[in-house]
Design an enzyme around this catalytic site. Structure first.
Site, PDB file in Angstrom:
ATOM      1  N   SER A  32       0.848  -1.194   0.000  1.00 47.63           N
ATOM      2  CA  SER A  32       0.000   0.000   0.000  1.00 47.63           C
ATOM      3  C   SER A  32       0.888   1.250   0.000  1.00 47.63           C
ATOM      4  CB  SER A  32      -0.927  -0.093   1.219  1.00 47.63           C
ATOM      5  OG  SER A  32      -1.929   0.864   1.192  1.00 47.63           O
ATOM      6  N   ASP A  41      -8.532  -5.349  -5.837  1.00 45.75           N
ATOM      7  CA  ASP A  41      -8.054  -4.279  -4.945  1.00 45.75           C
ATOM      8  C   ASP A  41      -8.121  -2.940  -5.678  1.00 45.75           C
ATOM      9  OD1 ASP A  41      -6.828  -2.746  -3.038  1.00 45.75           O
ATOM     10  OD2 ASP A  41      -4.851  -3.692  -3.217  1.00 45.75           O
ATOM     11  N   HIS A  83      -7.714  -5.496  -0.094  1.00 41.59           N
ATOM     12  CA  HIS A  83      -6.473  -4.723  -0.040  1.00 41.59           C
ATOM     13  C   HIS A  83      -5.513  -5.276   1.011  1.00 41.59           C
ATOM     14  CE1 HIS A  83      -3.743  -1.423  -0.486  1.00 41.59           C
ATOM     15  NE2 HIS A  83      -3.975  -0.936   0.727  1.00 41.59           N
TER      16      HIS A  83
END
Lengths: 507, 507
Positions: free
Chosen positions: B309, B366, B417
């Site tokens: 991320s 995602d 995610h």
């Protein structure tokens, strides 16, 4: 109070749409006309059911709203020594056998209530901690094989929850089922499968008996029953209303109690090993067995029934039955916390006539004791009164505003209803309007076990009572699994009928 | 897909109002006109910025939506032996030194990607577990004295998180601050007080180095950097968009990167002991120190930077700098998971020219890798292209639909995610469209550490990774407190500059 602040209330998660109606109904009229905290006049004989004043009964609306919002003035200063991590939580126990008639016996305890006698306070906390144990030991992990049961076996509950100092041993676990549609949170067989230990019954509490040391200290053999309630009041506020039905086997015509509570207390199920007999049959068989055993030894025996919320309602039903079936010289007492109303006035008078002493501990900010019967309650007289819910016994009224440890100006329905919040306020209670007792020693951190009510300066995490990794642990292959439960902690109906000698001699 | 199902999406908790706009914008046009999964035609030279087709870039809208909803057909049967609690999670490690040029060295790894070479899969999982460690060790208890730091001291992170088998030692912790307004979840000094260890800096990751055994196995000395990201994408989706600014010290005119990432990587603060120097300065000083040390011993050295991320974005900035400041024969590699776009095309070309190998692991379901640049991205050419965000490197594309262990038909932005979800899908990946690898041995239960994505039949609790009682423990007085932390685990800037000999000899 403006509509803006009203909508701020209703946007709280805890208010379901239905509960919002409940709140709105309770406050709809007086907002613009009065902010006085005086009791509104009651017109007992009015026939006009649509007049707000006539149906308001004993409800003091402005102060109810102010209590709900926890709007007491400025925050109090924290006690100078609030950082008392080094102070022992237990003071030495004193002999209270001379008070046995007033605390566990037939003498009315009103003389001990104002100011609250330290020994009675201590007993209230003891029973409250037994009631709390029914929550702390409840398996609410939906993927657990034993979801809905107790996490610990009967003989391990007291030591594992740190309650050994009270000097009681658990002699029986109680299970309940129900034949009417109860909300899902009440009976929870979430993951149905062949292997589940029980799809229909839930663990609802236990019977325990005082050991030799505690029996000497309090002056008689005390048998206690603790009933589990619910910690999520949001759904049930509306669900439990207005379904009174006659109490079976009542020698009093006209005694009516709430149908849902009664169903939970009296239902059996042939398909569940745990509720072949009803909760009522389980608890009464055990009480008769224990009473007979100790009376045959020539002992004086008391029965003290406790419960929080729904558990307080079950305690009252249990007390009504026990007082009718047990020998007359066995005194039956109820100490309930945040309990709702259970039955009508005839039911209340029946309890009184049978000699049941009831102490209802109620927090002003808690809405649950206001149901059923927010509008129609003991303040209402006249036509139709036989259908009106009535509170029973003496009330010990707590005020969350008295505690300097709690946040101000919050609306926290679940928080003010929580049993640990009650126990904190009992610990600080000395007299009505008397502030918070300086000598209170109970661990304040417990309030936040399942709430976020403690002031942030105290730096206690919110809702901190949680098992490590929800019970998951790494096995020898490095994999995370829910370990097989210790055989001693696997629920079993056979385990419930132990010889009394083994349980009574253990303490 | 109807508007009804759209509003069902937007009612999910994870969608803030702003994210709802993001989703709506992405899918507004094609819903009624096409359900085809074909790539929509791109008109590269169009000047009409308002034509949907012209700005759609490389975005395949129908398949994006289908992916977001995780709508792959019927649920797959669970593997026959899904109840493999008895299967060891680790298979024996093989010597991969002959692959060192392709895995950690200069040779392009495209030959290892399709099908995915088992040794590369294993390396991807190793670095992914280092990235996961930055989450597992992060202190996110708002009332903790060390909130925002690491729970464990530098030397205890690897053993306490069960990562010793990877054979690395942590040599330095990295901290970051920022001079622009970042969302509160990113830097979290929630409870400000004089005694707090640090009000401005957060722990953002670590540098670790391979020990002797691991160095022999992989054929060179590997220095790895793991950057912490965020697990709550709901707020940042919009926050990180459209604020490109020039990369400082870039030898390439026109290299632009996202302002928020750059600020976090380069900001200093004189008022915090932990960020007197910026994250960039901390990591580069340590990399230069370690590289010099091992090159002086005549060893071949690689630098492998990882992150999930936001951490993947920092990894790319770090790689750009490392490739410019380290000796040319030290190969810099990035393995990122669910990382957003970071900069424009010039930035991407600069990385390529400097020899940085990038493997972006991306799950179709995602949304984070689609930002910034949902609309303006590498699919877009023509006027203004220098302001367009661009992905860099090779992509390994995962499909949550390939795993028989995950629920179907759920919208779970945070779940898809989550890094553990990524690692599960990497473990099952063999080739594009190739289903889920039968030999996958990684513990499936890890997926639910912070998600509820696992199918209910597996009976793994949702979001089960939690400390017992949020770190509260009973002290000797019976009171519940947050215990004082082991001195070894108290964050200290002085601790960060240890002699290399002690760290490199420990494994």
């Amino acid at each position: 109070m403006s509509m803006a602040s009203l909508s701020a209330i209703s946007s709280q998660n805890l208010f379901t749409r239905r509960n919002r109606h409940f709140i709105t109904r309770a406050i709809q009229k007086p907002l613009s006309s009065t902010t006085s905290t005086e009791q509104l006049p009651i017109q007992p004989e009015s026939d006009d059911h649509h007049s707000w004043r006539s149906i308001s009964g004993g409800l003091n609306v402005p102060s109810t709203i102010s209590n709900l919002l926890h709007l007491s003035a400025a925050p109090k200063a924290l006690p100078v020594s609030f950082d008392h991590d080094q102070t022992p939580i237990f003071s030495p126990k004193e002999d209270i056998s001379s008070l046995r008639s007033a605390i566990h016996g037939p003498v009315d305890w009103s003389s001990l209530l104002e100011p609250l006698h330290p020994s009675l306070r201590r007993e209230i906390l003891k029973y409250g901690e037994f009631a709390q144990a029914t929550y702390d030991a409840f398996d609410n992990n939906p993927v657990s094989e034993y979801h809905g049961g107790s996490l610990y076996g009967r003989s391990r509950l007291v030591p594992l929850l740190g309650l050994s100092h009270h000097g009681y041993s658990v002699t029986k676990y109680l299970y309940a089922t129900s034949h009417i549609d109860l909300p899902q949170w009440l009976l929870r067989p979430l993951l149905r499968s062949e292997s589940r230990w029980c799809n229909e019954s839930n663990w609802m509490g236990f019977v325990a008996v005082s050991g030799e040391a505690e029996t000497r200290r309090i002056g008689l053999r005390d048998i206690t029953v603790a009933w589990r309630g619910t910690v999520s009041p949001s759904e049930w506020l509306e669900d439990v209303q207005s379904r009174l039905e006659p109490l079976p086997r009542a020698d009093d015509d006209g005694a009516l109690v709430e149908k849902g509570f009664l169903s939970l207390y009296t239902s059996r199920s042939q398909s569940s090993r745990f509720t072949h007999s009803s909760a009522s049959e389980q608890v009464m068989r055990e009480l008769l067995r224990l009473v007979e055993f100790y009376k045959n030894k020539g002992e004086e025996v008391s029965v003290t029934i406790t419960g929080h919320s729904l558990g307080g309602a079950l305690a009252l039903l249990n007390a009504a039955e026990a007082a009718s079936l047990l020998p007359a010289d066995v005194r039956v007492t109820v100490i309930s916390f945040g309990a709702p109303r259970v039955g009508n006035q005839v039911f209340g008078e029946m309890l009184k006539r049978r000699g049941v002493k009831v102490l209802r501990v109620v927090t002003k900010q808690d809405v649950v004791p206001k149901v059923p019967g927010v509008v129609f309650n003991e303040g209402r007289k006249g036509k139709g009164w036989e259908w009106v819910y009535t509170h029973v016994g003496d009330e010990l009224t707590l005020d969350a505003g008295a505690s300097p440890y709690l946040k101000r100006g919050v609306v926290d329905i679940a928080g003010f209803h929580g049993l640990e919040t009650y126990l904190h306020l009992v610990d600080g209670y000395e007299r009505a309007e008397g502030g918070f007792r300086a000598g209170a020693r109970r661990d304040v951190a417990l309030v936040n076990k399942a709430t976020r009510l403690l002031r942030e300066e105290l730096r206690i995490p919110a809702c901190w009572y949680q098992p490590e990794n929800k019970g998951m642990a790494r096995n020898e292959f490095g994999r995370w699994v829910l370990p097989r439960r210790d055989p001693e902690d696997i629920p079993s109906p056979c385990d419930e009928e132990k010889l009394i000698s083994s349980s009574s001699s253990s303490s």
